[in-house]
Design a protein around this motif. Structure first.
Motif, PDB file in Angstrom:
ATOM      1  N   PHE A   1      73.206 -43.133   9.683  1.00 53.85           N
ATOM      2  CA  PHE A   1      73.095 -44.513   9.215  1.00 53.85           C
ATOM      3  C   PHE A   1      72.919 -44.468   7.708  1.00 53.85           C
ATOM      4  N   THR A   2      73.769 -45.160   6.977  1.00 54.45           N
ATOM      5  CA  THR A   2      73.646 -45.185   5.529  1.00 54.45           C
ATOM      6  C   THR A   2      73.935 -46.578   5.022  1.00 54.45           C
ATOM      7  N   GLY A   3      73.650 -46.789   3.730  1.00 54.75           N
ATOM      8  CA  GLY A   3      73.816 -48.106   3.141  1.00 54.75           C
ATOM      9  C   GLY A   3      72.574 -48.494   2.374  1.00 54.75           C
ATOM     10  N   SER A   4      72.299 -49.776   2.317  1.00 59.52           N
ATOM     11  CA  SER A   4      71.225 -50.279   1.462  1.00 59.52           C
ATOM     12  C   SER A   4      69.887 -50.365   2.188  1.00 59.52           C
ATOM     13  N   SER A   5      68.988 -51.201   1.681  1.00 60.33           N
ATOM     14  CA  SER A   5      67.594 -51.151   2.134  1.00 60.33           C
ATOM     15  C   SER A   5      67.386 -51.558   3.585  1.00 60.33           C
ATOM     16  N   SER A   6      68.303 -52.310   4.169  1.00 56.64           N
ATOM     17  CA  SER A   6      68.157 -52.634   5.590  1.00 56.64           C
ATOM     18  C   SER A   6      68.237 -51.371   6.439  1.00 56.64           C
ATOM     19  N   VAL A   7      68.928 -50.359   5.935  1.00 57.69           N
ATOM     20  CA  VAL A   7      68.924 -49.044   6.591  1.00 57.69           C
ATOM     21  C   VAL A   7      67.723 -48.237   6.135  1.00 57.69           C
ATOM     22  N   ARG A   8      67.495 -48.195   4.837  1.00 51.44           N
ATOM     23  CA  ARG A   8      66.397 -47.375   4.316  1.00 51.44           C
ATOM     24  C   ARG A   8      65.060 -47.745   4.957  1.00 51.44           C
ATOM     25  N   MET A   9      64.847 -49.020   5.209  1.00 48.83           N
ATOM     26  CA  MET A   9      63.566 -49.490   5.735  1.00 48.83           C
ATOM     27  C   MET A   9      63.484 -49.473   7.263  1.00 48.83           C
ATOM     28  N   TRP A  10      64.511 -48.935   7.907  1.00 52.81           N
ATOM     29  CA  TRP A  10      64.515 -48.876   9.371  1.00 52.81           C
ATOM     30  C   TRP A  10      63.693 -47.662   9.809  1.00 52.81           C
ATOM     31  N   GLU A  11      62.396 -47.813   9.790  1.00 48.51           N
ATOM     32  CA  GLU A  11      61.500 -46.691  10.060  1.00 48.51           C
ATOM     33  C   GLU A  11      61.475 -46.278  11.526  1.00 48.51           C
ATOM     34  N   THR A  12      61.898 -47.168  12.415  1.00 47.24           N
ATOM     35  CA  THR A  12      61.887 -46.866  13.854  1.00 47.24           C
ATOM     36  C   THR A  12      63.249 -46.410  14.352  1.00 47.24           C
ATOM     37  N   LEU A  13      64.135 -46.029  13.457  1.00 53.71           N
ATOM     38  CA  LEU A  13      65.513 -45.710  13.836  1.00 53.71           C
ATOM     39  C   LEU A  13      65.592 -44.681  14.957  1.00 53.71           C
ATOM     40  N   ALA A  14      64.889 -43.568  14.795  1.00 55.12           N
ATOM     41  CA  ALA A  14      64.954 -42.507  15.808  1.00 55.12           C
ATOM     42  C   ALA A  14      64.378 -42.977  17.143  1.00 55.12           C
TER      43      ALA A  14
END
Length: 240
Positions: free
Chosen positions: A71-84
């Motif tokens: 997952f890459t891109g801007s802050s909506s990705v960067r701030m996705w702390e629960t991604l895993a």
């Protein structure tokens, strides 16, 4: 976003130097510029080098999973702390860098995606582009360049494009976001290894306004409910 335009806009000389270095990196031995770089504007700021160094350090400290969904891109990705935790069924890797635009993802594609030889790439970008005055056509063209760079390096790798989200703080940009998303969806529909996921319409209320309940107090970034919605929209298209 993490970096405001006023705080990060580099001087002309810094941009020119960054552009020169990037163009040199993408030139073939014969001197020809890679097709994906033709017409591509310089990075929005050379400060992204700090983020790329951070990714290097993270990889050294914690080796990334094999063949992840990146997952890459801007802050909506960067701030996705629960991604895993949100996608336990697949190995995922967060390589978002907040404040970035699509062209930044193109220039830094190797650092944020290609070197991991991902099974799939999910890109969220265009939000900052339109906020900074770039047109729907520019966002589409840069997105096509990103996909071209991915497929030049890793043929067959599927790419998922997330539409621009409608946030309350940028409600004035809804018409531009709609047009950008339309162009992205139409183009993705014509490509064999590209899919578009509409996050825009599900985030609107019955009156066509951004749903405030999905956002943090800044009215730009999403809260847990916003990410829960994205999780359900994205899960069906992930490569297991």
């Amino acid at each position: 976003m993490r970096r405001s335009p006023e705080a990060t806009r580099p001087g002309v000389s810094a941009l020119l130097l960054t552009a020169l270095l990037a163009l040199t990196a993408c030139a073939s031995p014969g001197g020809a510029t890679a097709a994906w770089a033709e017409g591509l504007d310089p990075v929005s700021t050379p400060d992204w080098a700090q983020d790329m160094a951070r990714f290097d350090a993270e990889d050294a400290a914690h080796p990334p999973p094999s063949a992840p969904v990146v997952f890459t891109g801007s802050s909506s990705v960067r701030m996705w702390e629960t991604l895993a935790r949100d996608f336990p069924e697949v190995p995922v890797l967060n390589r978002g860098f907040g404040g970035s635009q699509v062209r930044d993802a193109v220039w830094h594609a190797d650092s944020v995606a290609l070197r991991y030889r991902p099974r799939q790439i999910v890109l969220y970008a265009g939000d900052n582009d339109t906020a900074e005055g770039r047109t729907p056509r520019q966002v589409l063209d840069d997105t096509r360049r990103f996909v071209a760079r991915v497929h030049a390096a890793l043929p067959g790798t599927p790419v998922v494009l997330l539409g621009i989200k409608p946030s309350p703080s940028r409600a004035g940009l809804l018409p531009v976001q709609r047009e950008t998303n339309r162009l992205l969806a139409d183009w993705a529909g014509s490509q064999a290894r590209v899919r578009y996921v509409d996050v825009f319409n599900p985030m609107l209320d019955a009156d066509g306004r951004p749903r405030e309940a999905l956002f943090l107090a800044d009215r730009l970034h999403m809260n847990a409910d916003g990410y829960a919605l994205w999780r359900e929209l994205i899960r069906p298209v992930l490569v297991r």
